[in-house]
Design an enzyme around this catalytic site. Sequence first.
Site, mmCIF file in Angstrom:
data_model
loop_
_atom_site.group_PDB
_atom_site.id
_atom_site.type_symbol
_atom_site.label_atom_id
_atom_site.label_comp_id
_atom_site.label_asym_id
_atom_site.label_seq_id
_atom_site.Cartn_x
_atom_site.Cartn_y
_atom_site.Cartn_z
ATOM 1 N N PRO A 34 17.066 90.024 -26.205
ATOM 2 C CA PRO A 34 17.247 88.496 -26.202
ATOM 3 C C PRO A 34 18.442 88.366 -25.186
ATOM 4 C CG PRO A 34 17.045 88.775 -28.433
ATOM 5 C CD PRO A 34 16.920 90.162 -27.740
ATOM 6 N N VAL A 35 18.446 87.224 -24.365
ATOM 7 C CA VAL A 35 19.385 86.940 -23.404
ATOM 8 C C VAL A 35 20.363 86.090 -23.812
ATOM 9 C CG1 VAL A 35 19.893 86.340 -20.942
ATOM 10 C CG2 VAL A 35 17.914 87.675 -21.343
ATOM 11 N N ALA A 70 22.363 85.915 -26.208
ATOM 12 C CA ALA A 70 22.231 85.831 -27.795
ATOM 13 C C ALA A 70 23.087 86.540 -28.460
ATOM 14 C CB ALA A 70 20.698 86.230 -28.081
ATOM 15 N N GLY A 71 24.215 87.118 -27.706
ATOM 16 C CA GLY A 71 25.060 87.996 -28.385
ATOM 17 C C GLY A 71 24.584 89.559 -28.465
ATOM 18 N N GLY A 105 24.344 91.542 -26.130
ATOM 19 C CA GLY A 105 24.955 92.465 -25.061
ATOM 20 C C GLY A 105 23.945 92.833 -23.946
ATOM 21 N N SER A 106 22.921 91.856 -23.857
ATOM 22 C CA SER A 106 21.900 92.070 -22.846
ATOM 23 C C SER A 106 22.489 92.388 -21.354
ATOM 24 C CB SER A 106 21.009 90.761 -22.638
ATOM 25 O OG SER A 106 21.759 89.888 -22.305
ATOM 26 N N ALA A 126 25.437 93.737 -20.311
ATOM 27 C CA ALA A 126 25.774 95.167 -20.432
ATOM 28 C C ALA A 126 25.042 95.995 -20.419
ATOM 29 C CB ALA A 126 26.996 95.188 -21.276
ATOM 30 N N ALA A 127 23.708 95.865 -21.259
ATOM 31 C CA ALA A 127 22.619 96.796 -21.158
ATOM 32 C C ALA A 127 22.064 97.083 -19.839
ATOM 33 C CB ALA A 127 21.623 96.638 -22.346
ATOM 34 N N ASP A 156 31.369 95.509 -25.463
ATOM 35 C CA ASP A 156 29.838 95.705 -25.186
ATOM 36 C C ASP A 156 29.615 97.138 -24.330
ATOM 37 O OD1 ASP A 156 29.798 93.014 -26.531
ATOM 38 O OD2 ASP A 156 28.434 92.420 -24.898
HETATM 39 O O1 PMV Z 1 27.888 89.737 -28.249
HETATM 40 P P1 PMV Z 1 28.480 89.119 -27.035
HETATM 41 O O2 PMV Z 1 28.009 89.698 -25.810
HETATM 42 O O3 PMV Z 1 28.351 87.639 -27.161
HETATM 43 O O4 PMV Z 1 29.961 89.597 -27.038
HETATM 44 C C1 PMV Z 1 30.915 88.759 -27.263
HETATM 45 C C2 PMV Z 1 32.035 89.446 -28.087
HETATM 46 C C3 PMV Z 1 33.218 88.633 -27.811
HETATM 47 O O5 PMV Z 1 34.168 89.222 -28.763
HETATM 48 C C4 PMV Z 1 33.187 87.213 -28.036
HETATM 49 C C5 PMV Z 1 33.945 88.733 -26.288
HETATM 50 C C6 PMV Z 1 34.301 90.111 -26.154
HETATM 51 O O6 PMV Z 1 34.626 90.309 -24.631
HETATM 52 O O7 PMV Z 1 34.782 91.032 -26.805
#
Ligand code: PMV
Length: 314
Positions: free
Chosen positions: A101-102, A104-105, A107-108, A110-111, A152
């Site tokens: 999922p984009v 959405a936390g 790591g899309s 970085a992947a 990430d």
């Molecule tokens: O999971 P993401 O891609 O939303 O990572 C965010 C993590 C943070 O700590 C909020 C930012 C970071 O660069 O570590």
Amino acid sequence: MPAFTATAPAKIILFGEHAVVYGQPAIAVPVSKVQTRVMVSATPLAKPGEVRLQSPLVGLDTTLPQLDPAHPLAKTIAALLEHLKIARLPACSIRISSNIPVAAGMGSGAAVTVAMLRALSAFLGHPLADETVSALAFEVEKVHHGTPSGIDNTVITYRRGVYFVKGQPIQFLTTPRAFTILIADTGTPSPTSITVGEVRKAWQTEPARYENIFERIGQIVHQARKSIENGAIKPLGRLMDENHSQLQELGVSSPKLDQLVEVARRNGALGAKLSGGGRGGNLIALVESDQEELAASALREAGAVNVIATQVGI
Ligand code: PMV
């Protein structure tokens, strides 16, 4: 001419997001159930140097010169060529597919970068070491995040759980006992750069208050590491709950995240918290295997658009 393919997993942050940007530790693990795949194939009949880029998921079908040089894909190619001291790519077609999922936390971004660096470097006959992949991906992460911590690109490159402190050597985590995490998507996309920027502004306005919160999060992460390494899974639930409260204090939760976190807790989860940038995106819940179905269906009924169960056996 063979095609060169590389994949990269998603990731979730178990503990310590946001505070990690300010030097506190964080714990993150790969999620291999969802992946990005990049396939590079030579197109000898195309004009020399013609590079076609396709990513059906985001409706992208273009050529490299047409792409904004600030686009993360253009940045990834530029960073790789600069590293390898190669002036330009041979004619090729780059196809990106992903079920991560984009925004959405997970790591899309970085992947995609990691899979792309691996597939392209192999195509060019110079496969890169993990350390280089991670370092180049970090440079591209700056486009996505502004001031990324580097967590990430590290987890996604190495595909292993990490205890991560910005700027310090990577510490991989191991546990004698695997545990199950549910990842539930609120369905609200939330670009990490926005919440990271807002936390930065808030910290600049009230540094003492925010540094206090970052430190408390750091202590939680430290305790979580001990629990994971000792195979003491139950205390992790309480630590997740405490971490979520601190993230609420930072202002990065949302009514939907809070509601779904509560639903998970009331339906058998040992603990739950938002994961990643916050405001939307995903939450995670720690569950014993006999409670997994109960918690997952309660989350779906309460409006989670997607629930993935992942085994953390780091
Ligand atoms: O999971 P993401 O891609 O939303 O990572 C965010 C993590 C943070 O700590 C909020 C930012 C970071 O660069 O570590």
